[in-house]
Design a protein around this motif. Structure first.
Motif, PDB file in Angstrom:
ATOM      1  N   VAL A  28       1.035  -1.291   0.113  1.00 16.88           N
ATOM      2  CA  VAL A  28       0.052  -0.138   0.066  1.00 16.88           C
ATOM      3  C   VAL A  28       0.826   1.294  -0.125  1.00 16.88           C
ATOM      4  CG1 VAL A  28      -1.798   1.232   1.224  1.00 16.88           C
ATOM      5  CG2 VAL A  28      -1.762  -1.396   1.186  1.00 16.88           C
ATOM      6  N   SER A  29       2.014   1.261   0.797  1.00 13.39           N
ATOM      7  CA  SER A  29       2.835   2.326   0.672  1.00 13.39           C
ATOM      8  C   SER A  29       3.660   2.674  -0.454  1.00 13.39           C
ATOM      9  CB  SER A  29       3.753   2.074   1.974  1.00 13.39           C
ATOM     10  OG  SER A  29       3.303   2.372   3.300  1.00 13.39           O
ATOM     11  N   LEU A  30       3.777   1.490  -1.379  1.00 12.25           N
ATOM     12  CA  LEU A  30       4.533   1.721  -2.554  1.00 12.25           C
ATOM     13  C   LEU A  30       3.541   2.451  -3.716  1.00 12.25           C
ATOM     14  CD1 LEU A  30       6.780   0.977  -4.415  1.00 12.25           C
ATOM     15  CD2 LEU A  30       5.985  -1.012  -4.998  1.00 12.25           C
ATOM     16  N   THR A  39      15.715  -3.617   3.303  1.00 15.12           N
ATOM     17  CA  THR A  39      16.940  -3.691   4.051  1.00 15.12           C
ATOM     18  C   THR A  39      16.450  -4.584   5.321  1.00 15.12           C
ATOM     19  OG1 THR A  39      16.648  -1.755   5.268  1.00 15.12           O
ATOM     20  CG2 THR A  39      17.800  -1.601   2.989  1.00 15.12           C
ATOM     21  N   GLY A  40      15.261  -4.498   5.893  1.00 11.74           N
ATOM     22  CA  GLY A  40      15.419  -4.846   7.219  1.00 11.74           C
ATOM     23  C   GLY A  40      15.631  -4.309   8.529  1.00 11.74           C
ATOM     24  N   ILE A  41      16.011  -2.861   7.961  1.00 12.96           N
ATOM     25  CA  ILE A  41      16.636  -1.938   9.049  1.00 12.96           C
ATOM     26  C   ILE A  41      15.417  -0.738   9.057  1.00 12.96           C
ATOM     27  CG2 ILE A  41      18.303  -0.483   9.606  1.00 12.96           C
ATOM     28  CD1 ILE A  41      20.050  -2.169   7.855  1.00 12.96           C
ATOM     29  N   ASN A  42      15.106  -0.294  10.502  1.00 12.39           N
ATOM     30  CA  ASN A  42      14.125   0.835  10.263  1.00 12.39           C
ATOM     31  C   ASN A  42      14.868   1.796  10.622  1.00 12.39           C
ATOM     32  OD1 ASN A  42      12.067   2.343  11.334  1.00 12.39           O
ATOM     33  ND2 ASN A  42      11.322   1.244  13.054  1.00 12.39           N
ATOM     34  N   ALA A  43      14.716   2.874   9.751  1.00 13.87           N
ATOM     35  CA  ALA A  43      15.519   4.149   9.465  1.00 13.87           C
ATOM     36  C   ALA A  43      14.513   5.393  10.326  1.00 13.87           C
ATOM     37  CB  ALA A  43      15.864   4.459   8.149  1.00 13.87           C
ATOM     38  N   PHE A  44      13.413   5.001  10.643  1.00 13.64           N
ATOM     39  CA  PHE A  44      12.560   6.250  11.367  1.00 13.64           C
ATOM     40  C   PHE A  44      13.254   6.810  12.217  1.00 13.64           C
ATOM     41  CE2 PHE A  44       9.433   3.621   8.949  1.00 13.64           C
ATOM     42  CZ  PHE A  44       8.640   4.518   8.432  1.00 13.64           C
ATOM     43  N   ARG A  97      12.649   0.029   4.643  1.00 14.74           N
ATOM     44  CA  ARG A  97      12.696  -0.982   5.830  1.00 14.74           C
ATOM     45  C   ARG A  97      12.553  -2.176   5.170  1.00 14.74           C
ATOM     46  NH1 ARG A  97       8.431   0.436  10.187  1.00 14.74           N
ATOM     47  NH2 ARG A  97       7.114  -0.082   8.497  1.00 14.74           N
ATOM     48  N   GLU A  98      11.311  -2.631   4.493  1.00 13.17           N
ATOM     49  CA  GLU A  98      10.968  -3.641   3.782  1.00 13.17           C
ATOM     50  C   GLU A  98      12.340  -4.428   2.939  1.00 13.17           C
ATOM     51  OE1 GLU A  98       8.568  -6.805   3.425  1.00 13.17           O
ATOM     52  OE2 GLU A  98       7.925  -5.321   4.492  1.00 13.17           O
ATOM     53  N   HIS A 127       6.540   6.738   3.271  1.00 14.11           N
ATOM     54  CA  HIS A 127       5.945   5.637   2.603  1.00 14.11           C
ATOM     55  C   HIS A 127       7.355   5.126   1.873  1.00 14.11           C
ATOM     56  CE1 HIS A 127       1.976   5.522   3.355  1.00 14.11           C
ATOM     57  NE2 HIS A 127       1.656   6.688   3.039  1.00 14.11           N
ATOM     58  N   GLN A 128       8.328   6.168   1.535  1.00 12.31           N
ATOM     59  CA  GLN A 128       9.487   5.540   1.116  1.00 12.31           C
ATOM     60  C   GLN A 128      10.381   4.821   2.184  1.00 12.31           C
ATOM     61  OE1 GLN A 128      10.882   9.530  -0.010  1.00 12.31           O
ATOM     62  NE2 GLN A 128      10.847   9.267  -2.214  1.00 12.31           N
ATOM     63  N   LEU A 129      10.254   5.309   3.431  1.00 10.45           N
ATOM     64  CA  LEU A 129      10.948   4.662   4.567  1.00 10.45           C
ATOM     65  C   LEU A 129      10.651   3.238   4.661  1.00 10.45           C
ATOM     66  CD1 LEU A 129      11.838   7.511   6.800  1.00 10.45           C
ATOM     67  CD2 LEU A 129      13.431   6.247   5.357  1.00 10.45           C
ATOM     68  N   VAL A 130       9.094   3.321   4.649  1.00  8.27           N
ATOM     69  CA  VAL A 130       8.488   1.871   4.958  1.00  8.27           C
ATOM     70  C   VAL A 130       8.975   0.944   3.828  1.00  8.27           C
ATOM     71  CG1 VAL A 130       6.268   0.759   4.582  1.00  8.27           C
ATOM     72  CG2 VAL A 130       6.361   2.775   5.895  1.00  8.27           C
ATOM     73  N   VAL A 131       8.756   1.300   2.851  1.00  8.28           N
ATOM     74  CA  VAL A 131       9.539   0.527   1.508  1.00  8.28           C
ATOM     75  C   VAL A 131      11.221   0.103   1.609  1.00  8.28           C
ATOM     76  CG1 VAL A 131       9.835   0.186  -1.014  1.00  8.28           C
ATOM     77  CG2 VAL A 131       8.003   1.084  -0.243  1.00  8.28           C
TER      78      VAL A 131
END
Length: 387
Positions: free
Chosen positions: A320-322, A382-387, A379-380, A373-377
């Motif tokens: 959905v974010s994408l 890389t597996g790393i949360n950059a928030f 994170r998907e 939404h860019q960061l949600v993608v």
């Protein structure tokens, strides 16, 4: 064989007979009832609430909910097509329906008791009870976990204090779905208009979503009975689950805005003569319009597949974010380019491009900014949360 300029890959052929019927019905409503009045409503800063009974009669409020609660039992692609055609008229009309359906009726259906469903959902489907969704706070924005609004248990009631901001339908609403911090985590409450200490204040001086009601909500020791608490969810997954529903609709809506702008500019550039030939006969104009059609086509294919995934129960929030990121960016870029192709005439609301461009500044921001939404993608990936 000539192609439909607004559907170059014939995505309509991917639709069922029922989905096509929904599309045609809402398109006709937009053409006949929304477009003749929406320019003036935008200029006046007025939501055309006279359309609410017709919107409800068409079954557009809670259209995906079961019929026993007043819904239409439609699938996700049908709901998406509703959003697309309403936003072809104006983002404010689509926002009204999105909030009522996805952010207010959905949480009552998904998280509420049987009594709550029977009490509110049928009247909401009829447009007799209007809802709003209170999550965003003045300081919070993209960080809903940083919520300050609180609810404290006091006997058989809860006492709410705090405020919410940028709330669509706020001053129209009879009920507000309000999310608050409690000792047991974030919980949802149905706050009713007229409860002592509850106030809504409309936000003025907007240059975007002018044909929509946007408000601040304020809670000063508002006593809410426990019967108004949504008992079947706790934590951020409650409001975020609602946002996933609404964001899904937003992935479709901007396609309608983009189509409206392209349709207008195709007609205008064929009629306007500069340097002895139509603007549409120039390479620069054709390159721009071809790129618009390319991006609209990509967005259409994206949402049809997203809708099929949603109906299959396999849709992921990242998907959905994408789509929200891609399609909002697509639409706002097209609206701006169309404004440019219209020349000086493009700055007036006699043409739709500037209105859609300004509206889309809100659509690309609310329910998750483009960056979120860019960061949600990311994170998907890389597996790393950059928030």
């Amino acid at each position: 064989m000539s192609l439909n300029p607004y559907d170059l890959y014939d995505t309509r052929s991917l639709l069922s007979q029922e989905e096509r019927a929904v599309h045609d019905t809402v398109a006709r409503f937009t053409d006949e009832r929304v477009l003749p009045i929406i320019g003036d409503a935008f200029d006046e800063g007025r939501f055309p609430r006279e359309l609410i009974p017709e919107i409800a009669e068409l079954g557009l409020l809670g259209s995906s909910l079961p019929e026993e609660y007043g819904g239409g039992g439609l699938n996700s692609v049908s709901y998406g097509l509703i959003c697309q055609e309403l936003e072809r008229g104006d983002s404010g009309i689509r926002s009204f329906v999105s909030v009522q359906s996805s952010l207010c009726m959905y949480p009552i259906f998904a998280y509420g008791t049987q009594e709550q469903k029977q009490r509110w959902l049928p009247s909401m489907a009829r447009g007799e009870t209007i809802g709003c969704f209170g999550l965003t706070e003045p300081h919070g924005g993209s960080d809903p976990a940083n919520m300050k609004t609180s609810a404290k248990k006091d006997g058989g009631d809860w006492v709410l204090n705090g405020s919410k901001m940028w709330i669509t339908n706020g001053n129209l609403a009879d009920i507000a779905i309000v999310w608050a911090q409690t000792d047991e985590g974030i919980q949802g409450f149905v706050v009713e208009k007229g409860m002592p200490g509850f106030a809504a204040q409309e936000i003025k001086h907007k240059m975007s979503l002018r044909a929509s009601v946007t408000s601040g909500l304020f809670f000063d020791n508002v006593r809410v009975p426990d019967a108004n608490r949504l008992p079947n969810v706790k934590g951020l997954k409650g409001p975020l689950g609602c946002l996933t529903q609404a964001r899904y609709g937003i992935t479709w809506g901007p396609i309608g805005a983009a189509i409206a702008c392209l349709d207008e500019v195709l007609g205008y550039t064929k009629e306007r003569i500069l340097f002895g030939r139509p603007v549409a006969a120039t390479q620069s104009a054709q390159l721009k319009m071809a790129d618009m059609a390319r991006r609209i086509t990509m967005a259409q294919l994206l949402v049809v597949q997203l809708g099929r995934l949603k109906d299959a129960g396999t849709m992921a929030p990242t998907q959905v974010s994408l789509a929200k990121w891609n399609n909002c960016r697509m639409a706002i870029d097209i609206a701006r380019q169309c404004r440019d192709l219209l020349g000086g005439a493009g700055i007036t609301t006699e043409h739709c491009a500037i209105r859609h461009a300004m509206n889309l500044e809100s659509v690309i921001t609310y329910e998750g900014t483009e960056t979120i939404h860019q960061l949600v993608v990311g994170r998907e990936l890389t597996g790393i949360n950059a928030f």
